[in-house]
Design a protein around this motif. Structure first.
Motif, PDB file in Angstrom:
ATOM      1  N   ASN A  15      26.992  45.691  44.657  1.00  0.00           N
ATOM      2  CA  ASN A  15      27.898  44.594  44.264  1.00  0.00           C
ATOM      3  C   ASN A  15      28.676  44.934  42.995  1.00  0.00           C
ATOM      4  O   ASN A  15      29.879  44.766  42.935  1.00  0.00           O
ATOM      5  CB  ASN A  15      27.177  43.259  44.084  1.00  0.00           C
ATOM      6  CG  ASN A  15      26.513  42.779  45.365  1.00  0.00           C
ATOM      7  OD1 ASN A  15      26.889  43.184  46.457  1.00  0.00           O
ATOM      8  ND2 ASN A  15      25.528  41.907  45.228  1.00  0.00           N
ATOM      9  N   ALA A  17      28.983  43.572  39.989  1.00  0.00           N
ATOM     10  CA  ALA A  17      29.708  42.383  39.504  1.00  0.00           C
ATOM     11  C   ALA A  17      30.700  41.900  40.556  1.00  0.00           C
ATOM     12  O   ALA A  17      30.315  41.218  41.505  1.00  0.00           O
ATOM     13  CB  ALA A  17      30.377  42.658  38.160  1.00  0.00           C
ATOM     14  N   CYS A  18      31.972  42.279  40.430  1.00  0.00           N
ATOM     15  CA  CYS A  18      33.026  41.714  41.272  1.00  0.00           C
ATOM     16  C   CYS A  18      33.046  42.242  42.702  1.00  0.00           C
ATOM     17  O   CYS A  18      33.703  41.668  43.570  1.00  0.00           O
ATOM     18  CB  CYS A  18      34.385  41.984  40.630  1.00  0.00           C
ATOM     19  SG  CYS A  18      34.639  43.722  40.191  1.00  0.00           S
ATOM     20  N   GLN A 203      38.909  37.514  41.566  1.00  0.00           N
ATOM     21  CA  GLN A 203      37.957  38.544  41.995  1.00  0.00           C
ATOM     22  C   GLN A 203      38.686  39.796  42.495  1.00  0.00           C
ATOM     23  O   GLN A 203      38.289  40.919  42.174  1.00  0.00           O
ATOM     24  CB  GLN A 203      37.049  37.979  43.101  1.00  0.00           C
ATOM     25  CG  GLN A 203      35.736  38.725  43.275  1.00  0.00           C
ATOM     26  CD  GLN A 203      34.648  38.226  42.335  1.00  0.00           C
ATOM     27  OE1 GLN A 203      34.921  37.654  41.274  1.00  0.00           O
ATOM     28  NE2 GLN A 203      33.399  38.434  42.704  1.00  0.00           N
ATOM     29  N   ASP A 228      32.374  38.565  37.558  1.00  0.00           N
ATOM     30  CA  ASP A 228      32.135  38.011  38.900  1.00  0.00           C
ATOM     31  C   ASP A 228      32.201  36.494  38.816  1.00  0.00           C
ATOM     32  O   ASP A 228      31.326  35.857  38.227  1.00  0.00           O
ATOM     33  CB  ASP A 228      30.763  38.467  39.400  1.00  0.00           C
ATOM     34  CG  ASP A 228      30.377  37.867  40.750  1.00  0.00           C
ATOM     35  OD1 ASP A 228      31.235  37.206  41.374  1.00  0.00           O
ATOM     36  OD2 ASP A 228      29.224  38.060  41.170  1.00  0.00           O
ATOM     37  N   GLU A 232      27.862  35.613  41.007  1.00  0.00           N
ATOM     38  CA  GLU A 232      26.983  35.539  39.839  1.00  0.00           C
ATOM     39  C   GLU A 232      26.698  34.116  39.358  1.00  0.00           C
ATOM     40  O   GLU A 232      25.538  33.798  39.038  1.00  0.00           O
ATOM     41  CB  GLU A 232      27.562  36.382  38.695  1.00  0.00           C
ATOM     42  CG  GLU A 232      26.678  36.426  37.462  1.00  0.00           C
ATOM     43  CD  GLU A 232      27.301  37.251  36.349  1.00  0.00           C
ATOM     44  OE1 GLU A 232      27.604  36.680  35.286  1.00  0.00           O
ATOM     45  OE2 GLU A 232      27.484  38.472  36.553  1.00  0.00           O
TER      46      GLU A 232
END
Length: 310
Positions: A15, A17-18, A203, A228, A232
């Motif tokens: 993943n 984060a974004c 995103q 994110d 998140e």
């Protein structure tokens, strides 16, 4: 040709984060180790698993490493008998691609043991099928970086299109694994089914920015892009102390911080090993204050993929 082989495959951060379900990278540790031995009778057996507390099936058709080996043998039309020993050297439900590492080690090991007739790229479908057994879905964002090494973009699943992204030489990762378990299915079930266009645009910009930052060795751009706004905010509620850990990470010099996979592990990308070590210590201190045990792993992006052990 050898009668046995021993292979290590590493953990991964997915993943990033974004990049939900489309980005992942490999780290040096932890990981899983498999030993494959030829046997005189057909069939794939798993004779031993260590480090799993008895939780994993010894049935080769119900185990990620067994499925990867079976799929490979079926593809090449071989009835070679194989016995597998699996040493789990990473925690379950950690968000570090535990099942993917086992599947990758199995696929890589069987190919090498039987002469290496397939390319690394051709091994990916076998490892993905192993992952499917564990997770119920064939995601490649852990499997692909563990198999290829490096930072990987899953551009498409239909058809499967995997792209390796160059990363800056000074890019390090500090991972902390708190000793709590977040089941992948639970973490996926709580996600929103629909997202606002405004969030989607944010995103998309961050994903593009992160890729550009990695390829241009622009550490500031990498940091700005590790945001994110979709996954998140929902998943972080499953991880005690997440916001404090993230804040401590950024204050100690991390470029960015986020949930590894479905959690509870938390990764931080950093410029330089010294910063990564200090970030790891800062995160560990937060969990210790909360009375939660944890492990810290610090490494560069692993560019090597699986390795044969002597």
């Amino acid at each position: 040709m050898s009668e046995s082989i021993r292979v290590f495959a590493s953990a991964t951060v997915a993943n990033v984060a974004c990049g939900f379900d489309i980005l992942g990278f490999a780290v040096n540790a932890p990981g899983d180790e498999v030993i494959l031995k030829k046997k005189n009778t057909p069939g794939v057996t798993i004779s031993q698993i260590t480090g799993d507390g008895g939780r994993l099936s010894l049935n080769s058709q119900e185990n990620t490493v067994g499925v990867a080996v079976l799929q490979y043998l079926n593809k090449i039309g071989s009835d070679q008998g194989i016995d597998i020993t699996l040493h789990k050297k990473m925690p379950f439900g950690s968000g570090l691609g535990s099942s993917a590492a086992s599947a990758v080690a199995g696929a890589f090991a069987i190919n090498e043991l039987l002469g290496g007739s397939l390319s690394t790229e051709e091994l990916l479908p076998f490892a993905i099928e192993g992952e499917r057994i564990a997770c119920g879905s064939a995601h490649a964002d852990n499997v692909a970086p563990s198999l290829f090494g490096g930072f990987v973009l899953i551009r498409s699943y239909q058809p499967l299109d995997v792209v390796r992204i160059n990363t800056p030489p000074e890019l390090y990762c500090a991972i902390i694994h708190p000793q709590i378990e977040v089941p992948t299915k639970e973490a996926r079930n709580i996600l929103k089914k629909n997202i606002r266009m405004e969030d989607a645009i944010t995103q998309w910009g961050n994903v593009a920015g992160l890729i550009a930052g990695l390829m241009q060795s622009d550490y500031a751009l990498i940091g700005r892009s590790l945001q994110d706004v979709i996954v998140e905010p929902v998943r972080s509620i499953l991880i005690p102390g997440f916001e404090k850990v993230k804040q401590a990470s950024l204050q100690t010099g991390a470029l960015g911080c986020g949930i590894s996979g479905s959690g509870p592990s938390i990764f931080s990308l950093c410029r330089g090993q010294e910063t990564a070590v200090q970030v790891g210590k800062a995160k560990q201190q937060i969990f210790e204050q909360l009375g939660i045990g944890c492990e810290v792993y610090t490494s560069q992006i692993n560019q090597q993929g699986p390795v044969i052990l002597e």
